[in-house]
Design a protein around this motif. Structure first.
Motif, short mmCIF file in Angstrom:
data_model
loop_
_atom_site.label_atom_id
_atom_site.label_comp_id
_atom_site.label_asym_id
_atom_site.label_seq_id
_atom_site.Cartn_x
_atom_site.Cartn_y
_atom_site.Cartn_z
N ILE A 53 -6.11 8.54 -4.59
CA ILE A 53 -5.02 7.96 -5.37
C ILE A 53 -4.83 6.50 -5.00
N TYR A 54 -4.94 6.19 -3.72
CA TYR A 54 -4.79 4.81 -3.26
C TYR A 54 -5.84 3.92 -3.92
N ILE A 55 -7.08 4.35 -3.91
CA ILE A 55 -8.16 3.54 -4.49
C ILE A 55 -8.00 3.42 -6.00
N VAL A 56 -7.62 4.51 -6.67
CA VAL A 56 -7.42 4.46 -8.13
C VAL A 56 -6.29 3.49 -8.47
N LEU A 57 -5.18 3.57 -7.73
CA LEU A 57 -4.09 2.62 -7.97
C LEU A 57 -4.53 1.19 -7.67
#
Length: 125
Positions: A53-57
């Motif tokens: 989720i961190y990388i996608v955001l």
């Protein structure tokens, strides 16, 4: 409502890597340290989707525009709007009522017959 100031942005200026934790802290009004610790603890507890989720955001979220807030007071106001728009509108209405009350007091003071003020004005003539 001003959608530019109520959207989530990555904050690369105050961020460490992609600025996601800093953006979440700015959006929610939390301290960035607690957001970062929350991400680390969630990752270490075996929640494997947290880094994803961190990388996608970090890839898809827009970067925070330069000069989004003019000062810290305005930043705090918009964080309050994002957290509770109803409470913020009540606070703004209360501030306007207070301004209106104070203005009415000033108006009553100068419009009413004030002998002391009249004497001071006569002495100045």
């Amino acid at each position: 409502m001003n959608t530019v100031r109520t959207k989530f942005y990555r904050d690369r200026i105050n961020g460490k890597w992609l600025g996601v934790c800093s953006g979440i802290a700015d959006y929610t009004g939390l301290d960035v340290l607690w957001v970062r610790l929350g991400f680390v603890v969630a990752t270490l507890c075996g929640l494997g989707f947290v880094p994803v989720i961190y990388i996608v955001l970090g890839i898809f979220a827009n970067a925070k525009p330069y000069g989004l807030y003019t000062d810290a007071r305005e930043e705090k106001f918009w964080q309050g709007v994002r957290q509770s728009p109803t409470r913020t509108s009540r606070e703004v209405r209360a501030q306007f009522r207070e301004i209106d009350r104070r203005l009415a007091e000033v108006e009553a003071y100068y419009v009413s017959s004030n002998p002391r003020l009249a004497n001071e004005i006569e002495q100045l003539r």
